[in-house]
Write an enzyme that holds these catalytic residues in place. Structure first.
Site, PDB file in Angstrom:
ATOM      1  N   SER A 145     -44.859  43.595  -8.932  1.00 26.58           N
ATOM      2  CA  SER A 145     -45.445  43.642 -10.284  1.00 26.58           C
ATOM      3  C   SER A 145     -44.380  44.179 -11.225  1.00 26.58           C
ATOM      4  O   SER A 145     -43.419  44.822 -10.774  1.00 26.58           O
ATOM      5  CB  SER A 145     -46.659  44.582 -10.281  1.00 26.58           C
ATOM      6  OG  SER A 145     -47.180  44.728 -11.589  1.00 26.58           O
ATOM      7  N   TYR A 159     -50.853  52.658  -8.132  1.00 27.91           N
ATOM      8  CA  TYR A 159     -50.544  51.227  -7.995  1.00 27.91           C
ATOM      9  C   TYR A 159     -49.055  50.986  -8.251  1.00 27.91           C
ATOM     10  O   TYR A 159     -48.365  50.325  -7.456  1.00 27.91           O
ATOM     11  CB  TYR A 159     -51.405  50.434  -8.990  1.00 27.91           C
ATOM     12  CG  TYR A 159     -51.057  48.970  -9.092  1.00 27.91           C
ATOM     13  CD1 TYR A 159     -51.442  48.070  -8.099  1.00 27.91           C
ATOM     14  CD2 TYR A 159     -50.326  48.473 -10.185  1.00 27.91           C
ATOM     15  CE1 TYR A 159     -51.119  46.725  -8.192  1.00 27.91           C
ATOM     16  CE2 TYR A 159     -50.003  47.138 -10.280  1.00 27.91           C
ATOM     17  CZ  TYR A 159     -50.405  46.265  -9.290  1.00 27.91           C
ATOM     18  OH  TYR A 159     -50.083  44.934  -9.376  1.00 27.91           O
ATOM     19  N   LYS A 163     -46.044  49.302  -5.861  1.00 27.78           N
ATOM     20  CA  LYS A 163     -45.318  48.083  -6.236  1.00 27.78           C
ATOM     21  C   LYS A 163     -43.812  48.344  -6.284  1.00 27.78           C
ATOM     22  O   LYS A 163     -43.011  47.470  -5.958  1.00 27.78           O
ATOM     23  CB  LYS A 163     -45.843  47.560  -7.575  1.00 27.78           C
ATOM     24  CG  LYS A 163     -47.281  47.048  -7.484  1.00 27.78           C
ATOM     25  CD  LYS A 163     -47.315  45.734  -6.737  1.00 27.78           C
ATOM     26  CE  LYS A 163     -48.529  45.514  -5.904  1.00 27.78           C
ATOM     27  NZ  LYS A 163     -48.566  44.215  -5.227  1.00 27.78           N
TER      28      LYS A 163
END
Ligand code: NAP
Length: 259
Positions: A145, A159, A163
């Site tokens: 991402s 998160y 990533k």
């Protein structure tokens, strides 16, 4: 002469291939003549994706699996070998993105996102290595991402950590895998229009669009085509690298820099 050596007859595993970006990757791979094994937790969703891919004339099948399960990677690899006799491409795409501020985040929130997004990636790669090493050919594509590796977003610190960690893993894995003819790279999507975006308000969507130089959300196929390129024979001298697919979102140095 074809621009790319055809991938017809090759086999790919796509974790999280039942919807969103993974489903887009599955479509593009099947259109290129590859056999695709999808993994997802929800059987109905996986079955529907496979039915659609088959009705378009492709070869696809699914395995119900949670990549957070430590055995999932091995089961996936074994299933692909049983069904297709080979594993040419692995797309580690399954991921979750629950929102939690640092203040409200629990230890189990952190454990779960790490287990799915990071450990699931590492163990899926490990499980596919024997088949790829034997073939002396393999392409591994991670879906990371922009959030984490390049940007931050309040509410997604755990998160973003997973990533970015995927890329840390990738860079050393690339060195270990290179002598075996296996490459590993990552696509870094920005804001991509998926079924999940249904829950996002028009206000948020409008705000986001104003900050993206190309003025729109990306499509799953645009991410899928980047993943496809990394899976080709022709991408064989690229390893440990990233392709950002974000409409230029990370470029403006501040909001007024976007015309
Ligand atoms: P999505 O629409 O929610 O789809 C996620 C896919 O992964 C589904 O097939 C889902 O099926 C599967 N999945 C989720 N958890 C799983 C697990 N534990 N085990 C196995 N399969 C699992 O998500 P998406 O937006 O396409 O995102 C896909 C990847 O792109 C993620 O890694 C995400 O971080 C990354 N990404 C997305 C965007 C974006 O704008 N959409 C931007 C940057 C990065 P089940 O629910 O049935 O398991």
């Amino acid at each position: 002469m074809a621009v790319f050596v055809p991938l017809t007859g090759r086999a790919a595993i796509i974790t999280g291939g039942s919807r969103g970006i993974g489903r887009g990757i599955a479509s593009v791979f099947v259109e290129a003549g590859m056999s695709v094994l999808l993994a997802a937790r929800d059987e109905d969703g996986a079955r529907q994706a496979v039915d659609e891919l088959r009705s378009d004339g492709g070869e696809a099948s699914y395995l119900v699996a949670d990549v957070a399960d430590p055995d999932a990677g091995e089961t996936l690899a074994r299933t692909a070998l049983d069904r297709y006799g080979r594993i040419d491409v692995l797309c580690c795409n399954a991921g979750i993105f629950p929102q939690a501020s640092l203040r409200e985040m629990t230890a189990s929130d952190v454990d779960r996102i790490v287990a799915v997004n990071l450990r699931g990636t590492i163990l899926s790669v490990r499980a596919c290595l024997p088949a790829m090493e034997k073939a002396r050919w393999g392409r591994i594509v991670l879906t990371s991402s922009i959030t984490g590796p390049l940007t931050g977003h309040a509410g997604w610190s755990h998160y973003g950590a997973t990533k970015a960690a995927q890329l840390g893993f990738m860079r050393t894995a690339a060195i270990e895998l290179a002598p075996h003819g296996i490459t590993i790279n990552a696509v870094l999507p920005g804001n991509i229009a998926t079924e999940g975006l249904g829950g996002i308000s028009d206000e948020y969507a409008g705000d986001v669009l104003q900050r993206i130089p190309l003025g729109r959300l990306g499509t799953v196929r645009e991410v899928a085509h980047a993943a496809f390129f990394l899976a080709t024979q022709e991408a064989g001298y690229i390893t440990g690298q990233t392709i950002v697919v974000d409409g230029g979102q990370v470029l403006p140095e501040w909001p007024l820099a976007v015309t």
